[in-house]
Motif scaffolding. Structure first.
Motif, short mmCIF file in Angstrom:
data_model
loop_
_atom_site.label_atom_id
_atom_site.label_comp_id
_atom_site.label_asym_id
_atom_site.label_seq_id
_atom_site.Cartn_x
_atom_site.Cartn_y
_atom_site.Cartn_z
N VAL A 125 62.93 1.31 159.69
CA VAL A 125 62.00 1.32 158.57
C VAL A 125 62.68 0.65 157.38
N THR A 126 61.97 -0.23 156.68
CA THR A 126 62.58 -0.94 155.56
C THR A 126 61.53 -1.38 154.56
N THR A 127 61.94 -1.61 153.31
CA THR A 127 61.06 -2.19 152.31
C THR A 127 61.19 -3.71 152.25
N THR A 128 62.09 -4.28 153.04
CA THR A 128 62.23 -5.73 153.15
C THR A 128 61.43 -6.21 154.37
N PRO A 129 61.33 -7.52 154.59
CA PRO A 129 60.81 -7.99 155.87
C PRO A 129 61.61 -7.37 157.02
N ILE A 130 60.95 -7.01 158.08
CA ILE A 130 61.59 -6.27 159.17
C ILE A 130 62.68 -7.07 159.85
N LYS A 160 63.52 -3.76 171.68
CA LYS A 160 62.22 -3.09 171.67
C LYS A 160 62.26 -1.68 171.04
N PRO A 161 62.58 -1.59 169.75
CA PRO A 161 62.49 -0.29 169.08
C PRO A 161 61.07 0.26 169.15
N ASN A 162 60.95 1.57 169.20
CA ASN A 162 59.62 2.19 169.24
C ASN A 162 58.86 1.97 167.94
N VAL A 163 59.58 1.99 166.84
CA VAL A 163 58.95 1.87 165.52
C VAL A 163 59.63 0.75 164.73
N LEU A 164 58.81 -0.18 164.23
CA LEU A 164 59.27 -1.27 163.37
C LEU A 164 58.33 -1.31 162.17
N LEU A 165 58.77 -0.77 161.03
CA LEU A 165 57.92 -0.70 159.86
C LEU A 165 58.60 -1.40 158.68
N GLY A 166 57.95 -2.43 158.16
CA GLY A 166 58.46 -3.18 157.02
C GLY A 166 57.51 -4.32 156.71
N ALA A 167 57.94 -5.26 155.89
CA ALA A 167 57.12 -6.45 155.65
C ALA A 167 57.12 -7.33 156.89
N GLY A 168 56.10 -8.16 157.01
CA GLY A 168 55.97 -9.01 158.18
C GLY A 168 56.40 -10.45 157.91
N PRO A 211 55.96 -4.90 147.53
CA PRO A 211 56.33 -5.03 146.11
C PRO A 211 57.27 -3.92 145.65
N TYR A 212 57.93 -4.18 144.53
CA TYR A 212 58.73 -3.15 143.87
C TYR A 212 57.85 -1.98 143.45
N GLU A 213 58.44 -0.83 143.32
CA GLU A 213 57.71 0.35 142.86
C GLU A 213 57.09 0.11 141.48
N THR A 214 57.74 -0.65 140.64
CA THR A 214 57.23 -0.91 139.30
C THR A 214 56.04 -1.87 139.30
N LYS A 215 55.77 -2.49 140.42
CA LYS A 215 54.68 -3.47 140.51
C LYS A 215 53.79 -3.13 141.71
N PRO A 221 52.07 0.61 151.98
CA PRO A 221 52.72 1.92 151.95
C PRO A 221 54.04 1.91 151.18
N HIS A 222 54.36 3.06 150.61
CA HIS A 222 55.68 3.29 150.03
C HIS A 222 56.68 3.57 151.15
N LEU A 223 57.95 3.46 150.83
CA LEU A 223 59.00 3.75 151.82
C LEU A 223 58.89 5.18 152.33
N SER A 224 58.61 6.12 151.46
CA SER A 224 58.50 7.52 151.89
C SER A 224 57.33 7.71 152.86
N GLN A 225 56.24 6.98 152.68
CA GLN A 225 55.10 7.09 153.60
C GLN A 225 55.43 6.49 154.96
N MET A 226 56.14 5.35 154.96
CA MET A 226 56.57 4.77 156.23
C MET A 226 57.54 5.70 156.95
N THR A 227 58.43 6.32 156.20
CA THR A 227 59.40 7.23 156.79
C THR A 227 58.71 8.43 157.42
N GLU A 228 57.75 9.01 156.71
CA GLU A 228 57.03 10.16 157.25
C GLU A 228 56.33 9.82 158.55
#
Length: 369
Positions: A125-130, A160-168, A211-215, A221-228
């Motif tokens: 899980v990442t906030t950058t491109p995966i 082949k990770p089960n979960v890949l969450l980030g920008a595309g 985007p950044y949290e400030t923008k 999704p936020h990082l916390s939502q992807m993590t959950e």
């Protein structure tokens, strides 16, 4: 007769100790990496969030230390080399992902691959491109971190990770992921509508940039939502899981010497760790490590201005630095994460923490290790 009875009692004690030792191995391993997050980044976020330093949730973890980050060929690492060191326990040159360079160029097994081989579910899980360096350091093998197409190919056909969450984008496409057997989601609605009890292979490709949290934009999704969501998918595996969560844009803000974004990204990174801690209330057997791959920006706090206000700071760089970074550990066998460390020790200590055997077994013959 007494000697025989004592031997039986000793044998029973040792066996019980072995069984007890085995039962304390964590089933779930969660590694959270604040990319570019040095000690001062943590202090700044804490001051902003509560008015005092030392108040972020992971700052209360019982085991804390510092870590060196140099690569094989330079005193100042990049994310690829440092991520590789944490993922494999071996130093490589900057820009290299999990290949023996310097050396013969052979592939190095990562923590993600190790735990998948052991039957655990695995995720990134990442906030950058995966396909960026830190997630790639756990699931790709390439001589250059910029080979995005090959990194995506490694994910989809090799690890082949089960979960890949980030920008595309950046080498990853919805069609390629679908062809590889993934359910693809593109926005927050898709994430929230997943049946997390049923899905096992998910690729979240949230635009070409989160985007950044400030923008913030409400459709991503936020990082916390992807993590959950990642936790809800991975915890379906009875053998447990390995998850790497990256607050990747702390680093990007550090390169820009942008304090509002550094603080915003670090606070959301902490929100993700708080989400993990909430999840652990109903899930025993977890080892949680929070750290960084390097420091970015040469940040130094001059004055705390109180809750909700940014501290006064200085920056000494627009790039990575050689400063040591923090390590925080909580959960089963977290006590291993003490004493001054190197980034290669993350891999070594996680492997040691998850070993099923104890030294006592050698009393009964040669270890099979």
């Amino acid at each position: 007769m007494a000697r025989a009875k004592n031997l039986v009692m000793l044998t029973l004690f040792v066996l019980l100790t072995v069984i007890s030792g085995c039962s304390t191995s964590p089933d779930n391993i969660i590694l959270c990496i604040g990319d570019g997050m040095g000690f001062e980044h943590v202090r700044a976020a804490s001051m902003f969030a509560s008015g005092e330093e030392g108040t972020l949730c992971f700052e209360s973890f019982p085991h804390q230390t510092s870590m060196t980050t140099h690569s094989a060929n330079y005193a100042i690492t990049d994310s690829a080399a440092s991520g590789t060191a944490m993922a494999t326990g071996q130093k490589v040159n900057n820009k290299v992902l999990n290949m023996q360079i310097p050396g013969d160029g052979s592939e190095l097994q990562t923590l993600l691959e190790h735990f998948k081989q052991e039957g655990k579910a695995v995720g990134l899980v990442t906030t950058t491109p995966i396909t960026h360096a830190t997630p790639a350091a756990f699931a790709a093998h390439e001589p250059s971190r910029y080979d995005y197409n090959n990194i995506a190919e490694d994910y989809l056909t090799q690890t082949k990770p089960n979960v890949l969450l980030g920008a595309g984008e950046h080498g990853m496409s919805p069609q390629a992921a679908k062809d590889a057997g993934y359910i693809v989601i593109l926005d927050l609605n898709g994430l929230q509508n997943l049946n997390t009890e049923e899905v096992s292979m998910v690729s979240g490709q949230f635009g070409d940039d989160i985007p950044y949290e400030t923008k913030w934009k409400g459709n991503l999704p936020h990082l916390s939502q992807m993590t959950e969501t990642a936790l809800k998918i991975l915890d379906n595996d009875p053998d447990g899981f390995f998850l790497m969560v990256e607050g990747g844009k702390i680093d990007w803000a550090g390169h820009d010497n942008n304090l509002p974004d550094i603080v915003g990204e670090t606070v959301e990174f902490e929100n993700s760790i708080q989400t993990i801690l909430e999840w652990t209330k109903s899930a025993n057997g977890t080892l949680l490590i929070v750290t960084a791959d390097h420091e970015t920006g040469g940040l130094k706090i001059i004055k705390n201005n109180g809750k909700g206000k940014l501290p006064d700071v200085t920056f000494s760089s627009k790039d990575h630095t050689a400063a040591e970074v923090p390590v925080y550990a909580w959960g089963k066998r977290a006590g291993l994460f003490t004493g001054r460390m190197d980034n290669t020790d993350i891999h070594k200590k996680i492997i040691k923490a998850t070993e099923k055997k104890t030294p006592f077994i050698r009393l009964f013959g040669k270890s099979s290790q």
